[in-house]
Design a protein around this motif. Structure first.
Motif, PDB file in Angstrom:
ATOM      1  N   THR A 155       0.832  -1.202   0.000  1.00  9.11           N
ATOM      2  CA  THR A 155       0.000   0.000   0.000  1.00  9.11           C
ATOM      3  C   THR A 155       0.870   1.257   0.000  1.00  9.11           C
ATOM      4  O   THR A 155       0.614   2.202  -0.752  1.00  9.11           O
ATOM      5  N   THR A 156       1.916   1.243   0.809  1.00 10.38           N
ATOM      6  CA  THR A 156       2.832   2.376   0.860  1.00 10.38           C
ATOM      7  C   THR A 156       3.530   2.565  -0.478  1.00 10.38           C
ATOM      8  O   THR A 156       3.712   3.694  -0.947  1.00 10.38           O
ATOM      9  N   LEU A 157       3.909   1.462  -1.122  1.00 11.96           N
ATOM     10  CA  LEU A 157       4.555   1.546  -2.431  1.00 11.96           C
ATOM     11  C   LEU A 157       3.623   2.177  -3.463  1.00 11.96           C
ATOM     12  O   LEU A 157       4.046   3.030  -4.250  1.00 11.96           O
ATOM     13  N   LEU A 158       2.370   1.783  -3.454  1.00  9.38           N
ATOM     14  CA  LEU A 158       1.419   2.358  -4.405  1.00  9.38           C
ATOM     15  C   LEU A 158       1.212   3.852  -4.162  1.00  9.38           C
ATOM     16  O   LEU A 158       1.101   4.634  -5.108  1.00  9.38           O
ATOM     17  N   ILE A 159       1.177   4.252  -2.902  1.00 12.30           N
ATOM     18  CA  ILE A 159       1.043   5.678  -2.576  1.00 12.30           C
ATOM     19  C   ILE A 159       2.279   6.440  -3.033  1.00 12.30           C
ATOM     20  O   ILE A 159       2.170   7.530  -3.614  1.00 12.30           O
ATOM     21  N   GLU A 160       3.467   5.872  -2.793  1.00 12.75           N
ATOM     22  CA  GLU A 160       4.708   6.520  -3.213  1.00 12.75           C
ATOM     23  C   GLU A 160       4.757   6.688  -4.733  1.00 12.75           C
ATOM     24  O   GLU A 160       5.176   7.728  -5.234  1.00 12.75           O
ATOM     25  N   VAL A 161       4.335   5.667  -5.465  1.00 15.13           N
ATOM     26  CA  VAL A 161       4.305   5.753  -6.924  1.00 15.13           C
ATOM     27  C   VAL A 161       3.311   6.825  -7.357  1.00 15.13           C
ATOM     28  O   VAL A 161       3.554   7.571  -8.316  1.00 15.13           O
ATOM     29  N   GLY A 162       2.210   6.941  -6.632  1.00 13.41           N
ATOM     30  CA  GLY A 162       1.231   7.983  -6.933  1.00 13.41           C
ATOM     31  C   GLY A 162       1.782   9.383  -6.735  1.00 13.41           C
ATOM     32  O   GLY A 162       1.405  10.324  -7.435  1.00 13.41           O
ATOM     33  N   PHE A 163       2.710   9.538  -5.787  1.00 12.20           N
ATOM     34  CA  PHE A 163       3.332  10.840  -5.556  1.00 12.20           C
ATOM     35  C   PHE A 163       4.385  11.178  -6.605  1.00 12.20           C
ATOM     36  O   PHE A 163       4.750  12.342  -6.772  1.00 12.20           O
ATOM     37  N   LEU A 164       4.886  10.170  -7.296  1.00 13.64           N
ATOM     38  CA  LEU A 164       5.918  10.422  -8.301  1.00 13.64           C
ATOM     39  C   LEU A 164       5.384  11.192  -9.505  1.00 13.64           C
ATOM     40  O   LEU A 164       6.087  12.042 -10.051  1.00 13.64           O
ATOM     41  N   ALA A 165       4.170  10.901  -9.931  1.00 13.51           N
ATOM     42  CA  ALA A 165       3.613  11.545 -11.130  1.00 13.51           C
ATOM     43  C   ALA A 165       3.488  13.063 -10.971  1.00 13.51           C
ATOM     44  O   ALA A 165       3.957  13.815 -11.848  1.00 13.51           O
ATOM     45  N   PRO A 166       2.887  13.578  -9.899  1.00 15.62           N
ATOM     46  CA  PRO A 166       2.825  15.036  -9.752  1.00 15.62           C
ATOM     47  C   PRO A 166       4.204  15.669  -9.584  1.00 15.62           C
ATOM     48  O   PRO A 166       4.444  16.769 -10.095  1.00 15.62           O
ATOM     49  N   ASP A 167       5.110  14.972  -8.908  1.00 15.07           N
ATOM     50  CA  ASP A 167       6.467  15.505  -8.754  1.00 15.07           C
ATOM     51  C   ASP A 167       7.165  15.602 -10.106  1.00 15.07           C
ATOM     52  O   ASP A 167       7.865  16.581 -10.384  1.00 15.07           O
ATOM     53  N   ALA A 168       6.994  14.588 -10.942  1.00 15.59           N
ATOM     54  CA  ALA A 168       7.615  14.610 -12.274  1.00 15.59           C
ATOM     55  C   ALA A 168       7.019  15.725 -13.128  1.00 15.59           C
ATOM     56  O   ALA A 168       7.746  16.441 -13.827  1.00 15.59           O
ATOM     57  N   LEU A 209      12.275  15.491  -6.858  1.00 13.58           N
ATOM     58  CA  LEU A 209      11.836  14.316  -7.619  1.00 13.58           C
ATOM     59  C   LEU A 209      12.795  13.157  -7.409  1.00 13.58           C
ATOM     60  O   LEU A 209      12.369  12.016  -7.216  1.00 13.58           O
ATOM     61  N   LEU A 210      14.090  13.430  -7.403  1.00 12.50           N
ATOM     62  CA  LEU A 210      15.087  12.395  -7.173  1.00 12.50           C
ATOM     63  C   LEU A 210      14.941  11.808  -5.769  1.00 12.50           C
ATOM     64  O   LEU A 210      15.007  10.588  -5.581  1.00 12.50           O
ATOM     65  N   ARG A 211      14.721  12.656  -4.773  1.00 15.92           N
ATOM     66  CA  ARG A 211      14.526  12.191  -3.393  1.00 15.92           C
ATOM     67  C   ARG A 211      13.298  11.292  -3.304  1.00 15.92           C
ATOM     68  O   ARG A 211      13.329  10.224  -2.686  1.00 15.92           O
ATOM     69  N   CYS A 212      12.226  11.709  -3.935  1.00 11.37           N
ATOM     70  CA  CYS A 212      10.986  10.923  -3.919  1.00 11.37           C
ATOM     71  C   CYS A 212      11.192   9.578  -4.627  1.00 11.37           C
ATOM     72  O   CYS A 212      10.685   8.548  -4.187  1.00 11.37           O
ATOM     73  N   GLY A 213      11.960   9.595  -5.711  1.00 12.44           N
ATOM     74  CA  GLY A 213      12.246   8.353  -6.430  1.00 12.44           C
ATOM     75  C   GLY A 213      13.066   7.391  -5.602  1.00 12.44           C
ATOM     76  O   GLY A 213      12.827   6.176  -5.608  1.00 12.44           O
ATOM     77  N   ILE A 214      14.047   7.921  -4.858  1.00 13.21           N
ATOM     78  CA  ILE A 214      14.874   7.068  -4.004  1.00 13.21           C
ATOM     79  C   ILE A 214      14.039   6.478  -2.869  1.00 13.21           C
ATOM     80  O   ILE A 214      14.200   5.306  -2.508  1.00 13.21           O
ATOM     81  N   GLU A 215      13.145   7.271  -2.297  1.00 13.23           N
ATOM     82  CA  GLU A 215      12.259   6.753  -1.245  1.00 13.23           C
ATOM     83  C   GLU A 215      11.366   5.643  -1.782  1.00 13.23           C
ATOM     84  O   GLU A 215      11.145   4.629  -1.114  1.00 13.23           O
ATOM     85  N   THR A 216      10.856   5.828  -2.986  1.00  5.93           N
ATOM     86  CA  THR A 216      10.011   4.811  -3.604  1.00  5.93           C
ATOM     87  C   THR A 216      10.810   3.533  -3.842  1.00  5.93           C
ATOM     88  O   THR A 216      10.315   2.424  -3.592  1.00  5.93           O
ATOM     89  N   LEU A 217      12.040   3.672  -4.284  1.00  6.55           N
ATOM     90  CA  LEU A 217      12.898   2.513  -4.500  1.00  6.55           C
ATOM     91  C   LEU A 217      13.184   1.784  -3.186  1.00  6.55           C
ATOM     92  O   LEU A 217      13.179   0.549  -3.138  1.00  6.55           O
TER      93      LEU A 217
END
Length: 71
Positions: A10-23, A38-46
Motif C-alpha cells: 500500500t505504501t509503495l502504491l502511494i509513493e508511486v502515486g506521488f511520483l507523477a505530480p512531482d515529475a 523528484l530524485l529524493r521521492c524516487g529514491i524513497e520509492t525505490l
C-alpha cells in the motif's frame, strides 16, 4: 507477516502515486530544486520497493524453509 507485506505494498502504491505530480512539476518548473525533490521521492520509492520485495521473500519462504538473514 502478511499484514506487513500488505502495508508495504500500500505504501509503495502511494509513493508511486506521488511520483507523477512531482515529475510533472519538475518538467513544468525546470528547476534544479524541484528535480532534486523528484530524485529524493524516487529514491524513497525505490527503498519501499526493496523493503516490500524483502518482506515478500520472507513470507514466501514458508514455515518449512529457513530464510538466510545474512551474517
Amino acid at each position: 507477516m502478511k499484514d506487513k507485506e500488505h502495508l508495504l505494498l500500500t505504501t509503495l502504491l502511494i509513493e508511486v502515486g506521488f511520483l507523477a505530480p512531482d515529475a510533472a512539476a519538475a518538467v513544468m518548473a525546470k528547476s534544479v530544486t524541484v528535480y532534486a525533490d523528484l530524485l529524493r521521492c524516487g529514491i524513497e520509492t525505490l527503498a519501499v520497493f526493496f523493503a516490500w520485495l524483502t518482506m515478500r521473500k520472507i513470507n514466501r519462504a514458508g514455515a518449512g524453509r529457513q530464510y538466510d538473514y545474512g551474517l
